[in-house]
Design an enzyme around this catalytic site. Structure first.
Site, PDB file in Angstrom:
ATOM      1  N   THR A 117     -17.764 -16.427 -56.230  1.00 43.42           N
ATOM      2  CA  THR A 117     -16.997 -16.032 -57.412  1.00 43.42           C
ATOM      3  C   THR A 117     -17.981 -15.477 -58.415  1.00 43.42           C
ATOM      4  OG1 THR A 117     -15.264 -17.669 -57.091  1.00 43.42           O
ATOM      5  CG2 THR A 117     -15.543 -16.829 -59.318  1.00 43.42           C
ATOM      6  N   LYS A 159      -9.313 -13.876 -58.679  1.00 47.60           N
ATOM      7  CA  LYS A 159      -9.893 -15.209 -58.808  1.00 47.60           C
ATOM      8  C   LYS A 159      -9.999 -15.614 -60.283  1.00 47.60           C
ATOM      9  CE  LYS A 159     -11.942 -19.062 -57.574  1.00 47.60           C
ATOM     10  NZ  LYS A 159     -13.226 -19.271 -56.918  1.00 47.60           N
ATOM     11  N   LYS A 198     -19.094 -21.176 -65.324  1.00 46.03           N
ATOM     12  CA  LYS A 198     -19.462 -19.817 -64.908  1.00 46.03           C
ATOM     13  C   LYS A 198     -18.213 -18.944 -64.778  1.00 46.03           C
ATOM     14  CE  LYS A 198     -19.665 -18.978 -60.579  1.00 46.03           C
ATOM     15  NZ  LYS A 198     -19.890 -18.790 -59.143  1.00 46.03           N
TER      16      LYS A 198
END
Lengths: 287, 287
Positions: A95, A170, A238
């Protein structure tokens, strides 16, 4: 198929095992050789460098930690872009930033390579059981050619559009989770303050309009104070930071995402980055 | 059983129909007589006053709009407290303030009456199908005596503790929803800004850790711009305001709840209070 897999962490181990089970030849490289012991015992071939790992591969998969790690394995000295064989397809399943995915796609194209961004959800359980959700961006013909590779690792496999769109999907997933997990934490904090039996409350509301994966899975953990990681706070930070940046680039303000991000950053500052995302309840416990 | 039911709105109609089906005698009163036409045709008996409605009833149920309506029907001239027969059980099923529930309980007790707070979730569909979740606070013996009444209207029926605890459980439910629905709206706003196919994105993420009732039910409505009310914004604002106050009374700050509440208040100010809660997506659409 000859597949190179770079980044053998808790996710990578399950994914490589499933690629081997499906009959592929799998070359592996990771920063620490010990991480690969298990998959080497299952039949994967260890290489001491990215260059050696990817040289003969038709498909190169990366599953590393942070955007800077992705940049290094693709663009660094002896990295994938310079070492992959002509015509190979590069699939980043980390990701990471949609912008970085677009950059890899463009640079790869100039070198006669194709690149897909294909982040996943489903955690280590999904990786082990081959039931990951995989969201894929890039050229559709490359996606279709790699379908057997994705099918070995996942259950819900969707083409999301051009380069970066897998990562954007995502991001949307993580934004939904940020709101959901925060709502569960605030409700549990409220329930404690109001003197409710928290587990009884969770059992009452779980079947209705408040019901969610987060309520069912992280609610009881928050109630019990079980902060063992299913998904790390440091990784969620993140992801949310990337989503915040992409939204800001488009002039879009997402106040609930930002509130959750601030709470998690505070927890990481206090040393809880290696706990699971359910530990957001700590923020309310001390108040 | 002889049951008085006060407040025949979209919820009350379904609940009275199910009480009749279970073989109870049901007396009804509502502000507007027309609202009761349907249930009277099904066998309920209309009364022109609260006094006439509750006088002979063993159980008095109220399902009105706002806390001020609850105060009026209980404490007003010719209200329930002064008119109910000795030994009757009073059940307020309106979502209202836990503090008000405690006050009704105390005043009722002084008059030889028992009171339960029993807010519900499940909406008009749940009311019609007799599948409501019912969260009950008050004395446990009164709860057990009223079990057949609750079972006629609901599926998940839980005793939550002393007076006010039913309302507190409902507050927790609404806090979870506030986070969940906000996260869904922010993800859809993000997806649109990033150029994703929103329905495709929803289909991809719905089976994983982002999955929820809100995502499955309100996500597609947000994507289509269908703002018809399942649950009214104006009622959600009432609930969230009560939850905010109760949290604040306990020194607890719930920033995600407060962010959602501010968004909904802004929408109500702009005239959208009679739309469904999914219309929170409007807030992001204009940005």
């Amino acid at each position: 198929m000859n597949i190179a897999f770079i980044g053998i962490g808790v996710m990578g181990r399950g994914m490589v095992a499933n690629l081997l089970k499906a009959g592929n030849d799998v070359q592996v490289y990771s920063r620490r050789r010990e991480s690969a012991q298990e998959v080497v015992a299952q039949g994967a071939v260890w290489h001491d460098s990215i260059k050696g790992c990817v040289r003969e591969a038709d498909v190169v998969i990366t599953m590393v930690g942070f955007p800077k790690d992705v940049e290094e394995v693709y663009f660094g000295q002896g990295g994938i872009i310079l070492s992959a064989k002509p015509g190979a397809t590069l699939i980043d399943m980390t990701t990471t930033s949609p912008k970085l995915a677009e950059r890899i796609y463009s640079v790869a194209k100039e070198k006669g390579l194709q690149a897909l961004d294909a982040p996943v959800s489903g955690g280590d359980t999904g990786a082990r059981n081959g039931t990951l959700a995989i969201m894929v961006g890039g050229d559709e013909d490359a996606f279709l050619r790699c379908a057997p590779v994705f099918e070995a690792m996942g259950k819900t496999i969707r083409y999301a559009g051009s380069a970066g769109k897998g990562q954007h999907t995502k991001m949307a997933n993580q934004i939904v989770i940020a709101g959901a997990v925060s709502g569960v934490a605030e409700a549990i904090a409220y329930a404690k303050a109001a003197g409710l039996d928290v587990n009884e409350m969770l059992g009452t509301i779980t079947g209705g309009a408040a019901g969610s994966w987060q309520l069912a899975n992280n609610g009881p953990k928050m109630a019990e104070g079980d902060y063992r990681p299913g998904f790390y706070i440091k990784h969620f930070i993140k992801d949310m930071s990337l989503a915040h940046e992409e939204a800001a680039d488009r002039g879009l303000s997402l106040p609930v995402l930002d509130t959750a991000l601030a709470a998690y950053r505070q927890l990481a500052d206090e040393g809880y980055g290696d706990e699971g995302t359910q530990a957001i309840i700590r923020k309310y416990d001390k108040e």
